[in-house]
Design a protein around this motif. Structure first.
Motif, PDB file in Angstrom:
ATOM      1  N   SER A   1     113.947 -51.675   7.015  1.00 14.79           N
ATOM      2  CA  SER A   1     113.533 -51.510   5.618  1.00 14.79           C
ATOM      3  C   SER A   1     112.137 -50.894   5.494  1.00 14.79           C
ATOM      4  O   SER A   1     111.775 -50.406   4.419  1.00 14.79           O
ATOM      5  N   ASP A   2     111.348 -50.913   6.578  1.00 16.86           N
ATOM      6  CA  ASP A   2     109.978 -50.385   6.523  1.00 16.86           C
ATOM      7  C   ASP A   2     109.834 -48.993   7.142  1.00 16.86           C
ATOM      8  O   ASP A   2     108.737 -48.446   7.178  1.00 16.86           O
ATOM      9  N   TRP A   3     110.938 -48.405   7.628  1.00 22.25           N
ATOM     10  CA  TRP A   3     110.817 -47.119   8.309  1.00 22.25           C
ATOM     11  C   TRP A   3     110.462 -45.984   7.363  1.00 22.25           C
ATOM     12  O   TRP A   3     109.782 -45.037   7.739  1.00 22.25           O
ATOM     13  N   PHE A   4     110.957 -46.072   6.105  1.00 24.77           N
ATOM     14  CA  PHE A   4     110.825 -44.938   5.191  1.00 24.77           C
ATOM     15  C   PHE A   4     109.957 -45.257   3.970  1.00 24.77           C
ATOM     16  O   PHE A   4     110.026 -44.555   2.974  1.00 24.77           O
ATOM     17  N   THR A   5     109.194 -46.317   4.026  1.00 24.45           N
ATOM     18  CA  THR A   5     108.360 -46.684   2.871  1.00 24.45           C
ATOM     19  C   THR A   5     107.248 -45.655   2.661  1.00 24.45           C
ATOM     20  O   THR A   5     106.768 -45.033   3.603  1.00 24.45           O
ATOM     21  N   TRP A   6     106.853 -45.479   1.389  1.00 21.90           N
ATOM     22  CA  TRP A   6     105.756 -44.557   1.078  1.00 21.90           C
ATOM     23  C   TRP A   6     104.812 -45.210   0.070  1.00 21.90           C
ATOM     24  O   TRP A   6     105.264 -45.676  -0.970  1.00 21.90           O
TER      25      TRP A   6
ATOM     26  N   PRO B   1     103.159 -44.963   3.955  1.00 20.94           N
ATOM     27  CA  PRO B   1     103.541 -45.657   5.198  1.00 20.94           C
ATOM     28  C   PRO B   1     102.714 -46.918   5.415  1.00 20.94           C
ATOM     29  O   PRO B   1     101.548 -46.988   5.027  1.00 20.94           O
ATOM     30  N   MET B   2     103.335 -47.908   6.035  1.00 25.60           N
ATOM     31  CA  MET B   2     102.660 -49.182   6.302  1.00 25.60           C
ATOM     32  C   MET B   2     101.922 -49.094   7.644  1.00 25.60           C
ATOM     33  O   MET B   2     102.543 -49.151   8.706  1.00 25.60           O
ATOM     34  N   ILE B   3     100.609 -48.955   7.568  1.00 24.73           N
ATOM     35  CA  ILE B   3      99.811 -48.866   8.799  1.00 24.73           C
ATOM     36  C   ILE B   3      99.696 -50.238   9.470  1.00 24.73           C
ATOM     37  O   ILE B   3      99.674 -50.343  10.693  1.00 24.73           O
ATOM     38  N   PHE B   4      99.662 -51.292   8.618  1.00 19.85           N
ATOM     39  CA  PHE B   4      99.618 -52.661   9.157  1.00 19.85           C
ATOM     40  C   PHE B   4     100.840 -53.404   8.630  1.00 19.85           C
ATOM     41  O   PHE B   4     100.792 -53.989   7.547  1.00 19.85           O
ATOM     42  N   PRO B   5     101.979 -53.350   9.334  1.00 19.33           N
ATOM     43  CA  PRO B   5     103.222 -53.966   8.832  1.00 19.33           C
ATOM     44  C   PRO B   5     103.086 -55.477   8.669  1.00 19.33           C
ATOM     45  O   PRO B   5     102.438 -56.146   9.467  1.00 19.33           O
ATOM     46  N   ARG B   6     103.744 -55.978   7.585  1.00 17.65           N
ATOM     47  CA  ARG B   6     103.679 -57.421   7.318  1.00 17.65           C
ATOM     48  C   ARG B   6     104.640 -58.209   8.197  1.00 17.65           C
ATOM     49  O   ARG B   6     104.380 -59.345   8.554  1.00 17.65           O
ATOM     50  N   THR B   7     105.774 -57.611   8.548  1.00 20.72           N
ATOM     51  CA  THR B   7     106.756 -58.297   9.383  1.00 20.72           C
ATOM     52  C   THR B   7     107.072 -57.451  10.619  1.00 20.72           C
ATOM     53  O   THR B   7     107.098 -56.213  10.549  1.00 20.72           O
ATOM     54  N   LEU B   8     107.295 -58.126  11.722  1.00 22.63           N
ATOM     55  CA  LEU B   8     107.637 -57.451  12.979  1.00 22.63           C
ATOM     56  C   LEU B   8     108.965 -57.979  13.491  1.00 22.63           C
ATOM     57  O   LEU B   8     109.312 -59.136  13.245  1.00 22.63           O
ATOM     58  N   THR B   9     109.705 -57.151  14.212  1.00 24.48           N
ATOM     59  CA  THR B   9     111.010 -57.558  14.725  1.00 24.48           C
ATOM     60  C   THR B   9     111.267 -56.922  16.088  1.00 24.48           C
ATOM     61  O   THR B   9     110.672 -55.881  16.416  1.00 24.48           O
ATOM     62  N   LEU B  10     112.142 -57.545  16.839  1.00 24.78           N
ATOM     63  CA  LEU B  10     112.545 -56.998  18.145  1.00 24.78           C
ATOM     64  C   LEU B  10     113.909 -56.331  18.083  1.00 24.78           C
ATOM     65  O   LEU B  10     114.484 -55.962  19.108  1.00 24.78           O
TER      66      LEU B  10
END
Length: 281
Positions: free
Chosen positions: A36-41, A43-52
């Motif tokens: 869900s964060d790949w195409f945000t504008w 861009p999220m330089i410091f992402p709020r959520t991380l996943t593996l």
């Protein structure tokens, strides 16, 4: 005034570091971003959520079946084996050729110039003839085909640099070995080769990195997971609909790490070897 110049110097250094290291940072955080964060504008330089999920699977990416790098192992194996075999063979062949040219002037200066001219050949110019050749030899989609092709491009440069490297080793050492009864090959293996270890390590590192990142010929000469390398594998995440940035970044990290580790391991030899080989032929 001195403090101001000191501050400006560090500011310029900081800008340069950010310029060159930001792509690496972006690659790393993208590898851990959810779909869900790949195409945000913006861009999220410091992402709020991380996943593996980009590494292990389980994520969702509409329009594509490539959601993780869980099947990367065969391609990682192919790249490792092909790059290692090519770099080792390139160093062995180049060292023998360079020693012969350096000490015995085999072929003269024109032969040395011809060797380096092969390196100037654009890979795409040889793609079609090589494809037809390997098809007739039934070597398409094999490790052997890629090793043979990569040797064409790694041997000339390695030979050229090692000629300069061997020229830097005093010939008096060879003559002393001959007086003691050593043959040419014995002198090469027991006297010259140990002294040229930094140059050989540098050429092995450059050959390994060149093979590791080659894409065009690997794409043309291979077609299955039996022999396809990591650069070809990365292309599957660029679809006609969208680019799977998460798995692509995760695969990029896996592709980058072995080459970086290998280069750092050989770093001390790399610096000395390239400096020594910088003298003219």
């Amino acid at each position: 005034m001195k403090y101001l110049l000191y501050s400006v110097k560090w500011l310029i250094l900081l800008v340069i570091l950010v310029f060159f290291l930001f792509p690496v940072y972006w690659l790393i955080i993208t590898a851990f971003k959810p779909a869900s964060d790949w195409f945000t504008w913006p861009p999220m330089i410091f992402p709020r959520t991380l996943t593996l999920e980009n590494f292990t699977g389980g994520g969702s990416f509409y329009g594509s079946t490539t959601t993780s790098i869980e099947n990367i192992t065969p391609y990682l194996r192919n790249s490792t084996v092909i790059s290692l075999i090519t770099s080792i063979l390139a160093v062995i062949i180049s060292a023998l050729a360079a020693y012969s040219i350096s000490r015995f002037k085999t072929g003269g200066r024109k032969f040395a110039n011809w060797i380096i001219s092969i390196r100037m050949l654009p890979p795409i110019a040889s793609a079609l003839p090589l494809y037809i050749l390997f098809k007739n030899l039934r070597l398409l989609d094999t490790w052997t085909a890629l090793v043979m092709v990569y040797l064409i491009f790694t041997i000339p440069f390695s030979t050229w640099v090692l000629i300069s490297f061997f020229n830097g080793i005093p010939k008096e050492l060879d003559e002393a070995a001959y007086i003691d009864g050593a043959s040419s090959l014995s002198t090469f293996f027991h006297v010259v080769l140990p002294l040229s270890a930094p140059g050989l390590a540098a050429m092995m590192t450059l050959s390994f990195v060149t093979c590791w990142g080659e894409f065009l010929l690997a794409l043309i000469l291979t077609s299955t997971a039996n022999s396809q390398t990591l650069p070809v594998y990365l292309g599957r995440y660029i679809t006609g609909w969208r680019i799977a940035w998460g798995p692509l970044a995760a695969a990029g990290i896996v592709t980058m790490l072995p080459a970086v580790i290998f280069s750092f391991t050989m770093q001390r030899y790399l610096l000395r070897g390239l400096t020594f080989g910088a003298v003219k032929y």
